[in-house]
Design an enzyme around this catalytic site. Structure first.
Site, PDB file in Angstrom:
ATOM      1  N   ASP A   1     -10.520   0.834 -24.644  1.00  0.00           N
ATOM      2  CA  ASP A   1     -10.754   0.743 -23.208  1.00  0.00           C
ATOM      3  C   ASP A   1     -10.716   2.097 -22.527  1.00  0.00           C
ATOM      4  O   ASP A   1      -9.961   2.966 -22.922  1.00  0.00           O
ATOM      5  CB  ASP A   1      -9.648  -0.092 -22.529  1.00  0.00           C
ATOM      6  CG  ASP A   1      -9.762  -1.552 -22.855  1.00  0.00           C
ATOM      7  OD1 ASP A   1     -10.827  -1.967 -23.333  1.00  0.00           O
ATOM      8  OD2 ASP A   1      -8.770  -2.262 -22.622  1.00  0.00           O
TER       9      ASP A   1
ATOM     10  N   GLU B   1       1.902  -6.747   8.981  1.00  0.00           N
ATOM     11  CA  GLU B   1       2.087  -5.304   9.134  1.00  0.00           C
ATOM     12  C   GLU B   1       3.092  -4.763   8.134  1.00  0.00           C
ATOM     13  O   GLU B   1       3.159  -3.570   7.901  1.00  0.00           O
ATOM     14  CB  GLU B   1       2.538  -4.971  10.555  1.00  0.00           C
ATOM     15  CG  GLU B   1       1.579  -5.460  11.626  1.00  0.00           C
ATOM     16  CD  GLU B   1       0.177  -4.866  11.455  1.00  0.00           C
ATOM     17  OE1 GLU B   1       0.072  -3.648  11.300  1.00  0.00           O
ATOM     18  OE2 GLU B   1      -0.795  -5.648  11.470  1.00  0.00           O
TER      19      GLU B   1
ATOM     20  N   ARG C   1      -4.015  -8.817 -20.538  1.00  0.00           N
ATOM     21  CA  ARG C   1      -4.846  -8.408 -21.669  1.00  0.00           C
ATOM     22  C   ARG C   1      -4.120  -7.505 -22.651  1.00  0.00           C
ATOM     23  O   ARG C   1      -4.612  -7.258 -23.746  1.00  0.00           O
ATOM     24  CB  ARG C   1      -6.174  -7.832 -21.204  1.00  0.00           C
ATOM     25  CG  ARG C   1      -6.071  -6.729 -20.199  1.00  0.00           C
ATOM     26  CD  ARG C   1      -7.390  -6.541 -19.476  1.00  0.00           C
ATOM     27  NE  ARG C   1      -8.470  -6.260 -20.413  1.00  0.00           N
ATOM     28  CZ  ARG C   1      -8.573  -5.147 -21.128  1.00  0.00           C
ATOM     29  NH1 ARG C   1      -7.663  -4.218 -21.003  1.00  0.00           N
ATOM     30  NH2 ARG C   1      -9.581  -4.975 -21.950  1.00  0.00           N
TER      31      ARG C   1
ATOM     32  N   PRO D   1       0.818  -1.222   0.000  1.00  0.00           N
ATOM     33  CA  PRO D   1       0.000   0.000   0.000  1.00  0.00           C
ATOM     34  C   PRO D   1       0.849   1.268   0.000  1.00  0.00           C
ATOM     35  O   PRO D   1       0.345   2.359  -0.235  1.00  0.00           O
ATOM     36  CB  PRO D   1      -0.840  -0.113   1.277  1.00  0.00           C
ATOM     37  CG  PRO D   1      -0.298  -1.251   2.052  1.00  0.00           C
ATOM     38  CD  PRO D   1       0.546  -2.078   1.154  1.00  0.00           C
TER      39      PRO D   1
HETATM   40 CL1  6GU Z   1      -0.360  -3.851  -3.300  1.00  0.00          CL
HETATM   41  N1  6GU Z   1      -1.090  -4.466  -0.845  1.00  0.00           N
HETATM   42  C1  6GU Z   1      -1.855  -4.303   0.246  1.00  0.00           C
HETATM   43  N2  6GU Z   1      -1.637  -5.056   1.309  1.00  0.00           N
HETATM   44  N3  6GU Z   1      -2.832  -3.425   0.324  1.00  0.00           N
HETATM   45  C2  6GU Z   1      -3.044  -2.678  -0.750  1.00  0.00           C
HETATM   46  C3  6GU Z   1      -2.285  -2.783  -1.919  1.00  0.00           C
HETATM   47  C4  6GU Z   1      -1.291  -3.703  -1.927  1.00  0.00           C
HETATM   48  N4  6GU Z   1      -2.734  -1.901  -2.818  1.00  0.00           N
HETATM   49  C5  6GU Z   1      -3.736  -1.267  -2.209  1.00  0.00           C
HETATM   50  N5  6GU Z   1      -3.927  -1.732  -0.983  1.00  0.00           N
END
Ligand code: 6GU
Length: 246
Positions: A170, A117, A155, A90
């Protein structure tokens, strides 16, 4: 293209990769996906993949050793020149269609799925070449994000989509959202298909679609329009519509 995925829950990928486009790409040898279990590269009897964070605090952190060993086993003997090693986190850069297009040109990718974590920072610093997030929300692990990436990339591999399903119209492929689509019946519950689409006038239809694409983008994702160059006429479509609304 070959994609190696390093993760803690390999079974999560079974069904998603056995359906639809990804299944077809694998069957036609345009795509070879190899799923690896990070746990297989531990050496203790408990197969420990995580540990407490130095400095204290909640949660566990993925240990670096099994991830490095697995990645180096995959890299061993193959020309890894500039193979992207993507860490799904994230904290990564937001995935865009441009990133997807660039990754689709690579012959070999490695995707590392984090969990818990976090992952020991040395994986970020000394193994990953790219860090990618699929959106501003938190998933329990990188596996679902890896599936999203594999789908988006697959794709775009030449030969995967037939001409009937071409990716060229797209949403996001030209920086705009896609125009509205209709199929039969011509009238459903009194809701009719826009008459222009039945006219057979291909030039007018293309213009209507472009206008719908631009207006839809202006309404739903105005920030996207800063990245596209519009003609004077196209700009006038947006301002005329704004006038009509006021
Ligand atoms: Cl790549 N991993 C995690 N754990 N949460 C996320 C993410 C990735 N992308 C958005 N949220």
């Amino acid at each position: 293209m070959r994609i190696d995925i390093l993760c803690l829950f390999p079974d999560m990928f079974i069904s998603p990769f056995e359906q639809s486009i990804i299944k077809r790409a694998k069957e036609s040898n345009l795509l070879n996906i190899v799923i690896h279990d990070i746990r297989d590269y531990t050496h203790d009897s408990h197969h420990t993949v995580d540990d407490y964070p130095y400095g204290g605090g909640p949660g566990m952190v993925l240990k670096p050793e099994p991830i490095f060993e697995l990645a180096e086993t995959i890299q061993h003997g193959v020309d890894t020149g500039d193979m992207p090693v993507v860490l799904l986190t994230p904290q990564g850069k937001l995935l865009t269609q441009k990133i997807v297009r660039d990754l689709a040109l690579q012959p070999h990718l490695m995707l590392i799925c984090g969990h818990y974590e976090g992952i020991d920072e040395r994986v970020h610093e000394h193994l990953a070449t790219d860090e990618i997030s699929i959106g501003d929300y938190v998933l329990s692990g990188g596996e679902l994000a890896a599936m999203v990436m594999v789908d988006a990339i697959t794709r775009l591999i030449p030969g995967v989509l037939g001409s009937e399903e071409s990716a060229k119209d797209d949403s996001h492929s030209n920086g705009l959202l896609e125009y509205p689509q209709y199929t039969r019946p011509e009238t459903y519950r009194s809701w009719s298909v826009p008459s222009i689409l039945l006219s057979g006038n291909h030039e007018k239809i293309a213009q209507w679609r472009k206008r719908q694409s631009i207006l839809r983008t202006a309404t739903r994702r105005p920030e996207m329009l800063q990245q596209v160059i519009l003609s004077c006429e196209e700009k006038s479509w947006i301002s005329e519509r704004s006038l009509n609304q006021n």
